[in-house]
Write an enzyme that holds these catalytic residues in place. Sequence first.
Site, PDB file in Angstrom:
ATOM      1  N   HIS A  77       2.994  -7.405   4.034  1.00 24.14           N
ATOM      2  CA  HIS A  77       3.178  -6.220   4.883  1.00 24.14           C
ATOM      3  C   HIS A  77       2.256  -6.311   6.094  1.00 24.14           C
ATOM      4  O   HIS A  77       1.143  -6.842   6.023  1.00 24.14           O
ATOM      5  CB  HIS A  77       2.982  -4.926   4.088  1.00 24.14           C
ATOM      6  N   ASP A  79       1.492  -3.563   8.170  1.00 21.21           N
ATOM      7  CA  ASP A  79       0.792  -2.334   8.522  1.00 21.21           C
ATOM      8  C   ASP A  79      -0.584  -2.328   7.847  1.00 21.21           C
ATOM      9  O   ASP A  79      -0.808  -2.982   6.835  1.00 21.21           O
ATOM     10  CB  ASP A  79       1.594  -1.100   8.119  1.00 21.21           C
ATOM     11  N   ASP A 110      -6.138  -7.007   3.727  1.00 18.12           N
ATOM     12  CA  ASP A 110      -4.999  -6.157   3.356  1.00 18.12           C
ATOM     13  C   ASP A 110      -4.149  -5.846   4.588  1.00 18.12           C
ATOM     14  O   ASP A 110      -4.282  -4.794   5.175  1.00 18.12           O
ATOM     15  CB  ASP A 110      -5.518  -4.873   2.709  1.00 18.12           C
ATOM     16  N   GLU A 145       4.330  -0.334   4.208  1.00 21.92           N
ATOM     17  CA  GLU A 145       3.906  -0.503   2.813  1.00 21.92           C
ATOM     18  C   GLU A 145       2.775   0.444   2.450  1.00 21.92           C
ATOM     19  O   GLU A 145       2.733   0.973   1.331  1.00 21.92           O
ATOM     20  CB  GLU A 145       3.478  -1.958   2.576  1.00 21.92           C
ATOM     21  N   GLU A 146       1.837   0.652   3.361  1.00 19.48           N
ATOM     22  CA  GLU A 146       0.700   1.521   3.040  1.00 19.48           C
ATOM     23  C   GLU A 146       1.147   2.958   2.799  1.00 19.48           C
ATOM     24  O   GLU A 146       0.536   3.676   2.010  1.00 19.48           O
ATOM     25  CB  GLU A 146      -0.346   1.482   4.164  1.00 19.48           C
ATOM     26  N   GLU A 171      -0.073 -10.432  -0.911  1.00 17.66           N
ATOM     27  CA  GLU A 171      -1.183  -9.472  -1.007  1.00 17.66           C
ATOM     28  C   GLU A 171      -2.422 -10.189  -1.549  1.00 17.66           C
ATOM     29  O   GLU A 171      -2.328 -11.187  -2.264  1.00 17.66           O
ATOM     30  CB  GLU A 171      -0.795  -8.331  -1.953  1.00 17.66           C
ATOM     31  N   HIS A 409      -8.747  -1.305   2.293  1.00 19.61           N
ATOM     32  CA  HIS A 409      -9.034   0.081   2.689  1.00 19.61           C
ATOM     33  C   HIS A 409     -10.527   0.356   2.819  1.00 19.61           C
ATOM     34  O   HIS A 409     -10.926   1.511   2.991  1.00 19.61           O
ATOM     35  CB  HIS A 409      -8.408   1.092   1.709  1.00 19.61           C
TER      36      HIS A 409
END
Length: 467
Positions: A77, A79, A110, A145-146, A171, A409
């Site tokens: 992903h 984003d 991430d 995705e987030e 990931e 994150h």
Amino acid sequence: MDFESIKSAAEGYKPAMIRFLRELIAIPGESSGEQGHAERILAEMQALGFDEAAIDPQGNVVGYMGDGEDIIAFDGHIDTVGIGYRDNWSFDPYEGYESDDEIGGRGGSDQLGGVVSAVYGAKIMKDLSLIPAGYRIMVTGTVQEEDCDGLCWQYIHNETGVTPAFVVSTEPTDGGVYRGHRGRMEIRVDVKGVSCHGSAPERGDNAIFKMADILQDVRALNENDAAEDTEIKGLVKMLDPKYNPASDDANFLGRGTVTVSEIFFTSPSRCAVADSCSVSLDRRMTAGETFESCLQEIRDLPACQKYGDDVTVSMYTYERPSWTGLVYPTECYFPTWINPETAPHVKAVAQAHEAMFGPERIGAPTAMAKREGRPLIDKWTFSTNGVSIQGRFGIPCVGFGPGAESQAHAPNEITWKQDLVTCAAVYAAVPELYALEIAPPAPEKEAEPAPAPQKKTGFFRKLFGKE
């Protein structure tokens, strides 16, 4: 397969991968704002000679190498989450930094690094003719995705009909090969009350007090044991075969959890009784749990039963437009998925790693504190696009990606240069190993001795048209 050539090719592309990742980090790209990332990835695919590359109507960037009918996909992903409280960062999250071993910046682990390794892994496959006959390699840079993991693959699968033989999720896996993870869902609980003047609260019906009772039951559901005399049996019960036929898989993935993530209320004023209260619950699901069972266990809590029709338990839906403006609504349910270690796609990734880097996790020295002693084949704690790829559609999925789950994150997010190289090399070797795994070459047969000459009798003369 010449594994040394694959490793050498991946090492040779290391400077290009570092440059590519740093350029992506420098472009902000939160969910529904990924346009800059998509366009930069598309440009890299085109420059590297992908046979096809385009951005689809949802905003996903999709590239192909090869022309076979069967697809092996590598998904990442594009984003990122936001940067949070800026003072928690010791460096600029978009300018980032680079040391001998590390790359810093939002999205490094991430999971922009995974996309970088996948793009260059496909390039190595083309350079070294590693795409098996009949196969095509697909690399996706997926959106949102987030916000709503797997929504992108709902669109890709449903609207374009793409069904890969299997998908490698890029990931971050801390140097491991991951064969599954828990699912999740977003539950909403609404409670009705009746407002009145705060000077005489007995005239009303305080929705916040009702919700307080419900939340104590939710807490018990998460924290209690599962003893016979426990009224609200805790979610730990799903690790016991008495309650869960899939308890073996549940023990591998870990127990489910539930926690309160948001709370809302309405009231005419600060001098009034609240006439509604709502909460959001983050529910993590292990093997053997479904969205129906999770909703029902909340409805069955004693406090929810006590307040009857004043309580509504439901599941959220997601309807946020992508960066292209496309809205693709879905319920906020993200199913659990798991594979056996013996699954061909899991074995192919593990074999590629073992052939080039050995049977244990590797990494830069600063990465090894969280890797040493952990099995090579493991699982994620968090959720990925695998919830749709395998959880919804049954397309086999396996995880292997650069970076660390613990960096996701977090402020001061980093990834490791070595991981970019390792993953690109493993990705390049996977398709041929998978093809061999599902269709191993037939063993060579010993030549059979020639039959002894036979005297032709009348029967043989008739058979061969001599009479």
